[in-house]
Write a protein that holds these residues in place. Structure first.
Motif, PDB file in Angstrom:
ATOM      1  N   PRO A  29       0.867  -1.109  -0.041  1.00 19.16           N
ATOM      2  CA  PRO A  29      -0.073   0.074  -0.142  1.00 19.16           C
ATOM      3  C   PRO A  29       0.857   1.310  -0.164  1.00 19.16           C
ATOM      4  O   PRO A  29       0.323   2.325  -0.181  1.00 19.16           O
ATOM      5  CB  PRO A  29      -1.006  -0.223   1.258  1.00 19.16           C
ATOM      6  CG  PRO A  29      -0.086  -1.199   2.075  1.00 19.16           C
ATOM      7  CD  PRO A  29       0.660  -2.240   1.229  1.00 19.16           C
ATOM      8  N   ILE A  30       2.083   1.207   0.311  1.00 18.79           N
ATOM      9  CA  ILE A  30       2.897   2.433   0.350  1.00 18.79           C
ATOM     10  C   ILE A  30       3.633   2.641  -0.887  1.00 18.79           C
ATOM     11  O   ILE A  30       3.697   3.563  -1.500  1.00 18.79           O
ATOM     12  CB  ILE A  30       4.026   2.215   1.739  1.00 18.79           C
ATOM     13  CG1 ILE A  30       3.239   2.029   2.947  1.00 18.79           C
ATOM     14  CG2 ILE A  30       4.721   3.657   1.683  1.00 18.79           C
ATOM     15  CD1 ILE A  30       4.072   1.747   3.977  1.00 18.79           C
ATOM     16  N   THR A  88      13.492   1.937   5.870  1.00 16.79           N
ATOM     17  CA  THR A  88      12.388   2.682   6.388  1.00 16.79           C
ATOM     18  C   THR A  88      12.081   4.002   6.253  1.00 16.79           C
ATOM     19  O   THR A  88      10.919   4.609   6.187  1.00 16.79           O
ATOM     20  CB  THR A  88      12.519   2.088   7.962  1.00 16.79           C
ATOM     21  OG1 THR A  88      12.985   0.912   8.273  1.00 16.79           O
ATOM     22  CG2 THR A  88      11.422   2.244   8.667  1.00 16.79           C
ATOM     23  N   LEU A 146      10.006   4.429   3.364  1.00 14.02           N
ATOM     24  CA  LEU A 146       8.661   4.135   3.634  1.00 14.02           C
ATOM     25  C   LEU A 146       7.760   5.324   4.081  1.00 14.02           C
ATOM     26  O   LEU A 146       6.836   5.710   3.843  1.00 14.02           O
ATOM     27  CB  LEU A 146       8.472   2.795   4.361  1.00 14.02           C
ATOM     28  CG  LEU A 146       8.950   1.802   3.630  1.00 14.02           C
ATOM     29  CD1 LEU A 146       8.676   0.470   4.345  1.00 14.02           C
ATOM     30  CD2 LEU A 146       7.992   1.458   2.399  1.00 14.02           C
ATOM     31  N   VAL A 147       8.332   5.886   5.314  1.00 13.54           N
ATOM     32  CA  VAL A 147       7.903   6.763   6.144  1.00 13.54           C
ATOM     33  C   VAL A 147       7.817   8.035   4.941  1.00 13.54           C
ATOM     34  O   VAL A 147       6.730   8.600   5.200  1.00 13.54           O
ATOM     35  CB  VAL A 147       8.786   7.259   7.294  1.00 13.54           C
ATOM     36  CG1 VAL A 147       8.249   8.661   8.028  1.00 13.54           C
ATOM     37  CG2 VAL A 147       8.789   6.065   8.218  1.00 13.54           C
ATOM     38  N   MET A 153       4.871   7.365   2.795  1.00 15.71           N
ATOM     39  CA  MET A 153       3.590   7.675   3.747  1.00 15.71           C
ATOM     40  C   MET A 153       2.979   9.069   3.481  1.00 15.71           C
ATOM     41  O   MET A 153       1.931   9.293   3.223  1.00 15.71           O
ATOM     42  CB  MET A 153       3.788   6.865   4.993  1.00 15.71           C
ATOM     43  CG  MET A 153       3.893   5.485   5.008  1.00 15.71           C
ATOM     44  SD  MET A 153       2.222   4.522   4.742  1.00 15.71           S
ATOM     45  CE  MET A 153       1.502   5.104   6.317  1.00 15.71           C
ATOM     46  N   LEU A 154       4.097   9.712   4.150  1.00 15.62           N
ATOM     47  CA  LEU A 154       3.622  11.193   4.424  1.00 15.62           C
ATOM     48  C   LEU A 154       3.109  11.923   2.751  1.00 15.62           C
ATOM     49  O   LEU A 154       2.463  12.610   2.664  1.00 15.62           O
ATOM     50  CB  LEU A 154       4.987  12.093   4.839  1.00 15.62           C
ATOM     51  CG  LEU A 154       5.170  11.437   6.271  1.00 15.62           C
ATOM     52  CD1 LEU A 154       6.227  12.149   6.979  1.00 15.62           C
ATOM     53  CD2 LEU A 154       3.871  11.639   7.401  1.00 15.62           C
ATOM     54  N   ASP A 201       0.105  10.835   1.734  1.00 19.57           N
ATOM     55  CA  ASP A 201      -1.141  11.889   2.413  1.00 19.57           C
ATOM     56  C   ASP A 201      -1.349  12.768   1.712  1.00 19.57           C
ATOM     57  O   ASP A 201      -2.602  13.396   1.697  1.00 19.57           O
ATOM     58  CB  ASP A 201      -0.749  12.100   3.736  1.00 19.57           C
ATOM     59  CG  ASP A 201      -0.771  10.867   4.678  1.00 19.57           C
ATOM     60  OD1 ASP A 201      -1.046   9.988   4.449  1.00 19.57           O
ATOM     61  OD2 ASP A 201      -0.305  10.942   6.044  1.00 19.57           O
ATOM     62  N   ASN A 229       6.834   4.808  14.184  1.00 22.53           N
ATOM     63  CA  ASN A 229       7.112   4.568  13.059  1.00 22.53           C
ATOM     64  C   ASN A 229       7.186   3.074  12.617  1.00 22.53           C
ATOM     65  O   ASN A 229       6.720   2.527  11.937  1.00 22.53           O
ATOM     66  CB  ASN A 229       8.050   5.089  12.571  1.00 22.53           C
ATOM     67  CG  ASN A 229       7.723   6.806  12.006  1.00 22.53           C
ATOM     68  OD1 ASN A 229       6.457   6.941  11.908  1.00 22.53           O
ATOM     69  ND2 ASN A 229       8.817   7.296  12.069  1.00 22.53           N
ATOM     70  N   GLN A 230       8.145   2.576  13.382  1.00 22.49           N
ATOM     71  CA  GLN A 230       8.902   1.460  13.392  1.00 22.49           C
ATOM     72  C   GLN A 230       7.712   0.228  13.523  1.00 22.49           C
ATOM     73  O   GLN A 230       7.492  -0.604  12.479  1.00 22.49           O
ATOM     74  CB  GLN A 230       9.824   0.989  14.405  1.00 22.49           C
ATOM     75  CG  GLN A 230      10.876   0.067  13.961  1.00 22.49           C
ATOM     76  CD  GLN A 230      11.772   0.746  12.632  1.00 22.49           C
ATOM     77  OE1 GLN A 230      12.157   1.820  12.704  1.00 22.49           O
ATOM     78  NE2 GLN A 230      11.964   0.087  11.704  1.00 22.49           N
ATOM     79  N   PHE A 232       4.751   0.617  13.083  1.00 19.35           N
ATOM     80  CA  PHE A 232       3.665   0.663  12.008  1.00 19.35           C
ATOM     81  C   PHE A 232       3.773   0.042  10.608  1.00 19.35           C
ATOM     82  O   PHE A 232       3.440  -0.604  10.190  1.00 19.35           O
ATOM     83  CB  PHE A 232       3.531   2.126  11.914  1.00 19.35           C
ATOM     84  CG  PHE A 232       2.203   2.341  10.854  1.00 19.35           C
ATOM     85  CD1 PHE A 232       1.020   1.834  10.892  1.00 19.35           C
ATOM     86  CD2 PHE A 232       2.759   3.057   9.654  1.00 19.35           C
ATOM     87  CE1 PHE A 232       0.159   2.233   9.943  1.00 19.35           C
ATOM     88  CE2 PHE A 232       1.616   3.238   8.645  1.00 19.35           C
ATOM     89  CZ  PHE A 232       0.374   2.774   8.730  1.00 19.35           C
ATOM     90  N   ILE A 233       5.559   0.583  10.400  1.00 18.08           N
ATOM     91  CA  ILE A 233       5.959  -0.043   9.180  1.00 18.08           C
ATOM     92  C   ILE A 233       5.946  -1.320   9.095  1.00 18.08           C
ATOM     93  O   ILE A 233       5.588  -2.231   8.146  1.00 18.08           O
ATOM     94  CB  ILE A 233       7.260   0.683   8.965  1.00 18.08           C
ATOM     95  CG1 ILE A 233       7.306   2.084   8.849  1.00 18.08           C
ATOM     96  CG2 ILE A 233       7.931   0.126   7.688  1.00 18.08           C
ATOM     97  CD1 ILE A 233       6.536   2.420   7.671  1.00 18.08           C
ATOM     98  N   ILE A 273       2.976  -3.194   8.395  1.00 16.42           N
ATOM     99  CA  ILE A 273       2.437  -3.063   7.010  1.00 16.42           C
ATOM    100  C   ILE A 273       3.530  -4.280   6.213  1.00 16.42           C
ATOM    101  O   ILE A 273       2.910  -4.986   5.408  1.00 16.42           O
ATOM    102  CB  ILE A 273       2.709  -1.870   6.365  1.00 16.42           C
ATOM    103  CG1 ILE A 273       1.426  -0.746   6.838  1.00 16.42           C
ATOM    104  CG2 ILE A 273       2.730  -1.936   4.825  1.00 16.42           C
ATOM    105  CD1 ILE A 273       1.833   0.372   6.472  1.00 16.42           C
ATOM    106  N   PRO A 278       0.584   7.693  10.187  1.00 16.61           N
ATOM    107  CA  PRO A 278       2.011   6.942  10.251  1.00 16.61           C
ATOM    108  C   PRO A 278       3.022   7.609  11.252  1.00 16.61           C
ATOM    109  O   PRO A 278       3.763   7.058  11.990  1.00 16.61           O
ATOM    110  CB  PRO A 278       2.059   7.543   8.945  1.00 16.61           C
ATOM    111  CG  PRO A 278       1.227   8.706   8.366  1.00 16.61           C
ATOM    112  CD  PRO A 278       0.107   8.061   9.302  1.00 16.61           C
ATOM    113  N   ASP A 279       2.715   9.076  11.627  1.00 17.65           N
ATOM    114  CA  ASP A 279       3.616   9.512  12.607  1.00 17.65           C
ATOM    115  C   ASP A 279       3.486   9.322  13.982  1.00 17.65           C
ATOM    116  O   ASP A 279       4.196   9.788  14.860  1.00 17.65           O
ATOM    117  CB  ASP A 279       3.844  11.020  12.115  1.00 17.65           C
ATOM    118  CG  ASP A 279       2.538  11.870  12.324  1.00 17.65           C
ATOM    119  OD1 ASP A 279       1.549  11.273  12.775  1.00 17.65           O
ATOM    120  OD2 ASP A 279       2.479  12.994  11.715  1.00 17.65           O
TER     121      ASP A 279
END
Lengths: 726, 454
Positions: A171-172, A505, A508-509, A512-513, A516, B269-270, B272-273, B276, B293-294
């Motif tokens: 999904p990301i 990672t 990915l973060v 995600m942002l 959004d 984060n960790q 959550f990721i 997924i 996410p944050d």
């Protein structure tokens, strides 16, 4: 395997209605016509790259044989000689009931070309399996073939069955675990007919458009985002002739499948066959290489796993999925993690840790080496203290002591990494220099135009470049040999997507942002569109109109910039006025602007130049402006055909005085006079402008007031003229 | 059940002229001698949904409807009548009565729905999913009578052009996409496809105009989007579109009474990721989007749009055209006669002349009289009608107090109340408005006859 094969062939021959029985044929494309495996594929064709120590093409051929295919045509293009040599020397050339024939081409640049060539050879006589040489599967073709044949009997237009498999993209990142881009398909749930196919090639919008007739014709359509295309197609003979008829079809999916789906004249249909428990995947990029290697080690592809495929070399499977050849020399203190493969003749030193990795044959690995998630091919030397994470290391590479490979590194054949050197993440290193001409549309695998083998070439090149490299201390540390390929601009961000290394990672973060934000935009967009579409009231129509204005505004701004650049170039390079006119005209056409806009834009550029040239006082500025106007009046004039356009120029000037070039504010009447003198503006235009402005707000009339005298003078002159006329 | 029901009864529908008039608003239009509104109210009563607001367009119509309801449903239903101006649309009507809404969930149903699908089932589905909106979908009815189709020909053609495109999730519980009346190609958001993986696009389902809304969501949307006029065309698509990113709930306190999704506590984060990546199964596809996410305290939410799909054997038609009126009349006396509620009083048997035959699938109201040698087939005849001799009535609806002269032949027509047909009138596929007088011997075909508006 044998039993399966018997079953499948028996079934084909028992088909009562097929009187003239043809052996089941397959076309295997031993060239992917892409450049995703560069730089490795510069020296060796992709199908011969080892996948858990066995060339990829072996997996494909073994599967075809077990699935009851009796005749395989291997189409080779890039490095065709290597492929042919390999096949001739391998067991495949001497199998009973399974013939492998190679078809060689030197000038095919796409799958389309390949199929056209095969059509000309006239070797395919019935339904065939179309597959590329990098496919790993253990599915049974029986059911899919039967479905295909049954459909053919009912509907001669059902010419192709595509094999698909459940696989939901992340999904990301919106890509599948094989690193391929997400895929959207619409399938009729009852007939399994494929109705729509979209891969990322045309990814641009946040919406999928389904043709309304498609929905009207099918009461129920299932849109899939959770399927993976296995690139195994069962085709009827017509597919080949279709490629010949449509000589512009190149790509199997992008052109052929989509072409058939949109073309409703011929009415050809494509169907899908979904597999559930068996395995099918294609190695498309480095990430899928990684994923599929792991799947093989974890035996999802059984019976196509290393210990079964090369039964002779006695590879033993041990606990936790470790594979070990019989004559491996291991230090007692070496540690093996789970899911690791160690090939024949490999030596491993003390305190070395290896996990989730494949190590080929005859490698020498020193002490205190850490190898995680990496693929090390044959004859690799890794000296003491090296660290490798998620890397691919090709044959003959030497890592000197203490070298570090960061995640995602690809070391092509015979590269040498110097002592203590750290190869940065996602680097691709090769002895061959990066081809300089990079065409982004290039579909061509580096074709071996000289008929010599890649091996020879690289040797020769190696000899040529090695001295160079040592002189310049090399890009790879002291004693290193090889070029680090630079990543093309823009592609860098995407490099991690297809790499062997897992996605970091932080990416990915970030994604995600980003997503959004995208979503917010999308939701808003959706609202605007729907508001104007669904409400159908005037009050809400404004939303979209505003949008339209916004768009054209943006267009105009970029157009203005282009014109300015063109003008400046004309000034600095003394381009002839005629040529400048042509250039501006070309811009006008490409931006779809009126000549009014050109006049405004050119005038803007001229005045901007005047402001930007050095000046100390207002009079100097005036002189600057006068010079420029005098020099380029012809250019400006050629876009001012009528009064309206001239008024536009005055308005533009006014705007400039208010906003971008306030210095002109004081000079407004003088410049106006100048333009009049140079016959750029006719007095009618000026007077019309004055009249128009008469009714405007006080604030708008600043410049009108300033130039009152001049206008007064103009009016009087006009009257006099009139008088004289009388 | 903490459900409030809003029945959008409508008023003088233009689609139904000349059948409806000032004296006979649409809610009171008789279907098999029983006002159409009765069918909805009866179903609601059966589902024990007794707290009703009936919204009628126009004050006069409201008075008439109110009088009828208080006469029929007294002591059985708790009904408020609300009059709203005409032509403000379904969303407008709800907005006008918004301050009357107090219950947690609101069931909105169109007053012209003739259906045997229990509204309670929809309400239960809504509650089970804790949805923001639940809509009822039913199979598209087969329109038009088998033989005479000309009066409905136009409607039919129109209907073919307008169908809904409905996107459902694989479990057929969630509504992912809805579009009505498309001229262009269908545009489906990729975002929702990403979330759900696969979506089934159906064009054989129809929005039956029965919705359950979470009150807070409904009021919020009506407040914020003051240009929305129609529930079906504006509010519902809006809610469906924004279900993964609910604006309707954004400016409410996160701890509000209506937490539409499972509120997720802060996660780093960790974690959550990794969830997924591990492809941990979320309760539904909404789950993944409801998380933040944050890891900060979440204000983003999703809301669920659910569907209740009526089984294909159930009956569900809206009376929104003359064709539909004919169809419903035919069906409720024929295939779907279980719809006729017990309070559809069948009076003492009408007086029939000699050799008069009344075929099956017919209704005769109380106090009607028929002369000799009449034939009635597949028709409905209201109360206190006087029908002469040698009259043929086929596939028609005759309302109350109609006088039909000798030798008339009526086929596929609607005769409203107080109409007088003189001798030997022949009508085929006609609609005759209330109080109209058809002169002797005239013949009409596929015409709409009505008195001039005074």
């Amino acid at each position: 395997m044998g039993a399966q094969k018997k079953g499948a062939t028996a079934r084909v021959s028992e088909d009562p209605e097929e009187l003239a029985r043809h052996p089941l044929q397959a076309i295997l494309l031993a060239d992917s016509f892409t450049t995703k495996f560069r730089p490795i594929t510069l020296e060796r064709p992709k199908v011969l790259l080892p996948l858990v120590n066995i060339p990829m093409i072996n997996y494909t051929l073994a599967w075809l044989e077990s699935a009851g295919v009796e005749e395989v045509f291997v189409f080779c293009c890039a490095h065709s000689k290597q492929v042919i040599d390999y096949l001739e020397s391998s067991e495949w050339s001497s199998q009973p009931n399974f013939s492998v024939t190679t078809i060689e081409s030197h000038n095919s640049i796409s799958a389309g070309d390949a199929l056209r060539l095969i059509y000309e050879r006239n070797v395919i006589h019935g339904d065939f399996v179309l597959i590329s040489g990098d496919t790993v599967s253990n599915m049974s073709l029986t059911q899919a073939l039967q479905e295909h044949k049954d459909r053919r009997k009912k509907d001669a237009n059902a010419i192709m069955t595509m094999v698909v498999k459940q696989s939901k993209p992340s999904p990301i990142t919106q890509q599948s675990r094989l690193g391929t881009d997400e895929l959207f398909m619409a399938i009729n749930p009852v007939t399994k007919q494929l109705l729509y196919y979209e891969d990322k090639a045309e990814y641009s919008k946040g919406f999928i458009s389904l043709d309304k007739t498609l929905i009207a014709d099918n009461p129920s359509v299932i849109l899939h985002n959770d399927k993976q295309d296995c690139y195994i197609d069962i085709c009827s003979q017509e597919v080949l002739s279709l490629f010949t008829d449509n000589f512009d079809y190149q790509h199997l999916r992008r052109h052929f499948v989509k072409g058939l789906l949109v073309d409703d004249i011929m009415g050809y249909k494509i169907f899908t066959h979904e597999i559930h428990s068996s395995y099918a995947a294609r190695i498309d990029n480095f990430r899928s290489y990684d994923t599929i290697s792991k799947d093989i080690i974890q035996r999802w592809t059984y019976p196509f796993v290393p210990d079964v495929l090369c039964g002779s070399s006695a590879i033993k499977v041990e606990r936790q999925g470790t594979y070990r050849a019989s004559d491996v020399t291991l230090s007692r203190s070496a540690q093996f993690g789970s899911f690791t493969f160690i090939g024949q003749g490999t030596k491993i030193g003390n305190d070395t840790k290896i996990s989730h990795s494949v190590i080929g044959e005859r490698c020498t690995i020193g002490s205190n080496v850490t190898i995680e998630g990496s693929y090390i091919w044959n004859n690799v030397t890794i000296e003491d203290g090296c660290q490798l994470r998620n890397a691919i290391v090709c044959d003959g590479v030497i890592l000197k002591s203490g070298a570090v490979l960061q995640p995602g590194v690809i070391l092509s054949f015979k590269v040498v990494v110097g002592q203590q050197f750290v190869v940065p993440a996602y680097s691709k290193v090769s002895l061959l220099q990066q081809p300089t001409q990079q065409d982004s549309d290039e579909e061509l695998e580096y074709a071996d135009s000289t008929s010599g083998t890649g091996e020879l070439r690289s040797d020769k090149l190696n000899g040529d470049i090695a001295p160079d490299l040592s002189e310049t201390a090399s890009e790879l540390g002291t004693g290193g040999v090889g070029y680090i390929w630079t990543v093309f601009e823009g592609a860098y961000d995407e490099e991690w997507r297809h790499s062997v290394a897992p996605i970091p990672t932080d990416k990915l973060v970030k994604l995600m942002l980003d997503k959004d934000e995208d979503e917010e935009l999308l939701t808003q967009d959706g609202n605007v569109i729907s508001a104007s579409r669904e409400l159908k009231t005037d009050s809400d129509g404004n939303g979209s109109e505003d949008d339209g204005n916004e768009d054209s505004r943006d267009d105009y701004v970029s157009f203005e910039k282009e014109v300015e650049a063109t003008f400046l170039r004309a000034v600095h390079e003394n381009v002839k006025v005629d040529l400048a006119v042509l250039e501006v005209n070309a811009l006008r056409l490409s931006y779809n602007m009126a000549s009014v806009d050109c006049g405004g834009a050119i005038f803007y550029s001229m005045m901007k130049l005047a402001v930007e040239s050095p000046h100390n006082s207002a009079s100097e500025l005036h002189r600057n402006a006068a010079d420029i106007v005098t020099t380029w009046q012809k250019l400006l004039k050629s876009f001012l055909h009528d009064i309206d356009e001239e008024i536009e120029v005055i308005l533009k000037f006014e705007e400039m005085c208010l906003e971008s070039a306030k210095e002109f504010a004081a000079l407004f009447p003088q410049i106006l006079h100048l333009l009049y003198d140079k016959e750029i503006l006719q007095e009618d235009a000026i007077l019309r402008w004055a009249d128009e402005k008469e009714g405007a707000d006080e604030s708008d009339k600043v410049f009108l007031k300033r130039s009152e005298k001049f206008i007064q003078w103009l009016r009087e002159a006009e009257e006099e003229e009139d008088d004289e006329d009388e | 059940m903490d459900f409030q029901v809003v029945v959008l009864a409508g008023g003088n529908s233009k689609n139904l002229t000349p059948l409806v008039s000032k004296e006979l608003p649409k809610p009171l239009l008789p279907v098999a001698n029983c006002p159409v509104l009765n069918y909805v109210l009866h179903q609601l009563e059966q589902s024990n949904l007794k707290d009703l607001i009936v919204v009628v367009e126009g004050e006069d119509a409201a008075l008439l409807v109110g009088a009828w309801i208080s006469g029929t449903f007294i002591d059985r239903l708790h009904v408020e009548i609300a009059a709203v101006p005409e032509d403000i649309g379904t969303a407008g009507a709800l907005r006008a009565i918004s301050h009357h809404l107090t219950a947690k969930d609101i069931l909105v149903v169109s007053g012209d729905l003739v259906s045997d699908v229990p509204p309670g089932a929809l309400a239960a589905t809504h509650r089970r999913h804790d949805a923001a909106v639940t809509t009822m979908l039913c199979s598209i009815p087969v329109s038009g009578p088998l033989e005479s189709g000309s009066s409905g020909g136009k409607d039919k053609a129109k209907k073919l052009g307008r169908y809904n495109i409905i996107g459902l999730d694989p479990s057929k519980q969630f509504l992912l996409h809805i579009a009505t009346e498309i001229e262009k190609d269908a545009r489906i958001s990729k975002r929702i496809l990403h979330a759900v993986g696969q979506m089934e696009m159906r064009s054989d389902l129809m929005d039956a105009h029965m919705y359950a809304f979470k009150r807070s969501v409904l009021q919020e949307v009506l407040d914020v989007k003051d240009t929305f006029q129609s529930l079906k065309e504006d509010v519902l698509p809006y809610l469906v579109r924004s279900q993964l990113k609910s604006e309707a709930l954004l400016n409410r306190t996160p701890q509000g009474e209506e937490n539409s999704t499972e509120k997720v506590s802060s996660q780093n984060n960790q974690a959550f990721i990794s969830r997924i990546l591990a492809n941990a199964s979320t309760p539904s596809f909404h789950g993944i989007y409801s998380e933040n996410p944050d890891g900060s305290s979440s204000t983003r939410k999703t809301h669920k749009c659910c569907v209740y799909i009526a089984s294909s054997s159930s009956y569900c038609v809206r009376l929104n055209s003359i064709q539909a009126f004919m169809d419903i009349n035919r069906d409720v006396t024929g295939d779907a006669d279980h719809l006729l509620s017990p309070n559809n009083i069948i009076g003492p048997s009408p007086k029939l002349g000699t050799k008069t035959t009344v075929g099956p699938n017919c209704r005769l109201g109380e106090g009607s009289e028929m002369g000799d040698k009449c034939q009635v087939k597949r028709s409905i005849i209201g109360r206190h009608c006087r029908i002469g001799s040698h009259v043929k009535v086929v596939n028609s609806v005759v309302m109350n107090h109609v006088t039909i002269g000798d030798g008339c032949i009526i086929q596929g027509s609607v005769i409203c109340s107080n109409v007088q047909l003189q001798e030997r009138v022949e009508l085929k596929d006609c609609q005759v408005g209330a109080g109209f007088v058809v002169t002797a011997g005239s013949e009409y075909k596929a015409e709409s006859l009505a008195k001039k508006e005074k």
